[in-house]
Enzyme design. Structure first.
Site, PDB file in Angstrom:
ATOM      1  N   HIS A  22       0.833  -1.197   0.000  1.00 27.86           N
ATOM      2  CA  HIS A  22       0.000   0.000   0.000  1.00 27.86           C
ATOM      3  C   HIS A  22       0.869   1.250   0.000  1.00 27.86           C
ATOM      4  O   HIS A  22       1.769   1.387   0.812  1.00 27.86           O
ATOM      5  CB  HIS A  22      -0.917  -0.015   1.231  1.00 27.86           C
ATOM      6  CG  HIS A  22      -1.779   1.177   1.332  1.00 27.86           C
ATOM      7  ND1 HIS A  22      -1.761   1.997   2.420  1.00 27.86           N
ATOM      8  CD2 HIS A  22      -2.681   1.694   0.474  1.00 27.86           C
ATOM      9  CE1 HIS A  22      -2.628   2.980   2.237  1.00 27.86           C
ATOM     10  NE2 HIS A  22      -3.197   2.807   1.056  1.00 27.86           N
ATOM     11  N   ASP A  30       6.569   5.997 -21.155  1.00 30.66           N
ATOM     12  CA  ASP A  30       6.583   5.963 -22.614  1.00 30.66           C
ATOM     13  C   ASP A  30       8.014   5.718 -23.107  1.00 30.66           C
ATOM     14  O   ASP A  30       8.958   5.649 -22.309  1.00 30.66           O
ATOM     15  CB  ASP A  30       5.968   7.235 -23.202  1.00 30.66           C
ATOM     16  CG  ASP A  30       6.721   8.522 -22.898  1.00 30.66           C
ATOM     17  OD1 ASP A  30       7.969   8.499 -22.778  1.00 30.66           O
ATOM     18  OD2 ASP A  30       6.066   9.571 -22.790  1.00 30.66           O
ATOM     19  N   ASP A  66      -4.963   3.322  -4.827  1.00 27.17           N
ATOM     20  CA  ASP A  66      -5.087   3.796  -3.447  1.00 27.17           C
ATOM     21  C   ASP A  66      -6.355   4.633  -3.276  1.00 27.17           C
ATOM     22  O   ASP A  66      -6.576   5.600  -4.011  1.00 27.17           O
ATOM     23  CB  ASP A  66      -3.856   4.630  -3.099  1.00 27.17           C
ATOM     24  CG  ASP A  66      -3.653   4.811  -1.617  1.00 27.17           C
ATOM     25  OD1 ASP A  66      -4.627   4.700  -0.851  1.00 27.17           O
ATOM     26  OD2 ASP A  66      -2.506   5.077  -1.214  1.00 27.17           O
ATOM     27  N   MET A  76       2.139  13.028 -16.374  1.00 27.04           N
ATOM     28  CA  MET A  76       3.162  14.061 -16.459  1.00 27.04           C
ATOM     29  C   MET A  76       2.551  15.260 -17.174  1.00 27.04           C
ATOM     30  O   MET A  76       2.103  15.162 -18.321  1.00 27.04           O
ATOM     31  CB  MET A  76       4.382  13.572 -17.235  1.00 27.04           C
ATOM     32  CG  MET A  76       5.453  14.638 -17.373  1.00 27.04           C
ATOM     33  SD  MET A  76       6.816  14.136 -18.452  1.00 27.04           S
ATOM     34  CE  MET A  76       7.711  13.057 -17.360  1.00 27.04           C
ATOM     35  N   TYR A 116       9.639  13.509 -12.570  1.00 33.01           N
ATOM     36  CA  TYR A 116      10.917  12.795 -12.569  1.00 33.01           C
ATOM     37  C   TYR A 116      11.389  12.526 -11.141  1.00 33.01           C
ATOM     38  O   TYR A 116      11.862  11.428 -10.830  1.00 33.01           O
ATOM     39  CB  TYR A 116      11.994  13.584 -13.319  1.00 33.01           C
ATOM     40  CG  TYR A 116      11.821  13.634 -14.816  1.00 33.01           C
ATOM     41  CD1 TYR A 116      11.355  12.539 -15.543  1.00 33.01           C
ATOM     42  CD2 TYR A 116      12.151  14.778 -15.526  1.00 33.01           C
ATOM     43  CE1 TYR A 116      11.213  12.594 -16.925  1.00 33.01           C
ATOM     44  CE2 TYR A 116      12.011  14.840 -16.908  1.00 33.01           C
ATOM     45  CZ  TYR A 116      11.543  13.741 -17.593  1.00 33.01           C
ATOM     46  OH  TYR A 116      11.397  13.791 -18.955  1.00 33.01           O
ATOM     47  N   TYR A 134       4.237  12.663 -23.624  1.00 30.50           N
ATOM     48  CA  TYR A 134       3.575  12.887 -22.332  1.00 30.50           C
ATOM     49  C   TYR A 134       2.616  11.741 -22.007  1.00 30.50           C
ATOM     50  O   TYR A 134       1.517  11.941 -21.499  1.00 30.50           O
ATOM     51  CB  TYR A 134       2.842  14.225 -22.310  1.00 30.50           C
ATOM     52  CG  TYR A 134       3.778  15.413 -22.298  1.00 30.50           C
ATOM     53  CD1 TYR A 134       4.376  15.836 -21.117  1.00 30.50           C
ATOM     54  CD2 TYR A 134       4.061  16.108 -23.464  1.00 30.50           C
ATOM     55  CE1 TYR A 134       5.233  16.928 -21.102  1.00 30.50           C
ATOM     56  CE2 TYR A 134       4.921  17.199 -23.458  1.00 30.50           C
ATOM     57  CZ  TYR A 134       5.501  17.606 -22.276  1.00 30.50           C
ATOM     58  OH  TYR A 134       6.348  18.696 -22.264  1.00 30.50           O
ATOM     59  N   ASN A 136       3.418   9.252 -19.924  1.00 27.89           N
ATOM     60  CA  ASN A 136       3.870   8.641 -18.678  1.00 27.89           C
ATOM     61  C   ASN A 136       2.773   8.666 -17.619  1.00 27.89           C
ATOM     62  O   ASN A 136       2.048   9.644 -17.483  1.00 27.89           O
ATOM     63  CB  ASN A 136       5.103   9.372 -18.154  1.00 27.89           C
ATOM     64  CG  ASN A 136       6.211   9.381 -19.174  1.00 27.89           C
ATOM     65  OD1 ASN A 136       6.689   8.341 -19.570  1.00 27.89           O
ATOM     66  ND2 ASN A 136       6.589  10.571 -19.625  1.00 27.89           N
TER      67      ASN A 136
END
Length: 145
Positions: A22, A30, A66, A76, A116, A134, A136
């Site tokens: 958890h 990507d 979660d 991102m 990042y 973009y 990710n």
């Protein structure tokens, strides 16, 4: 062979998903994401022949998001002034709608360089061959109830 497990999920990836607890984070990256340099303290899994949507859809069949955080699914954020379109985000929303009752309300965005930094703390990074920019994703694992 096992029944009910998406074939795209390798034994190595299944092991990692099972090991995660958890609050642990998983990055689905990507093809342009620096997975190896960001993942020096993480497990890096190569899935170069697959796109992020395929991987996301398979993982969300097994991976609870979660429920104790507002946004367990982060994208991102596009850099200001960058003329990039992100149609893949609509595909992510459709996949998430089927996997989590919150739908796209579970999605947040993290500024590129902050993404990042957070990725460096992830438990695992999956390096895909996704060509969209973009694309990710960072997922935060929840509990199985």
């Amino acid at each position: 062979m096992l029944k009910g497990i998406p074939k795209i999920l390798s034994p190595e990836l299944l092991k990692v998903l099972c090991e995660m607890g958890h609050g642990d984070r998983l990055v689905i990256a990507d093809g342009n994401f620096p997975a190896e340099s960001m993942g020096k303290d993480a497990v890096v899994i190569r899935m170069d022949g697959h796109g992020t949507c395929q991987v996301l859809e398979a993982i969300l069949q097994l991976f609870p998001l979660d429920t104790y955080v507002e946004h367990p699914f982060h994208l991102m954020q596009v850099m200001p002034g960058d003329p990039v379109e992100t149609p893949i985000w609509e595909e992510y929303k459709a996949i998430l709608k089927d996997a989590d009752e919150r739908g796209d309300k579970a999605i947040g965005q993290i500024e590129r360089f902050a993404f990042y930094e957070e990725a460096r703390k992830a438990y695992a990074i999956i390096a895909t061959g996704e060509g969209a920019l973009y694309a990710n994703i960072m997922l935060q694992k929840g509990v199985v109830v």
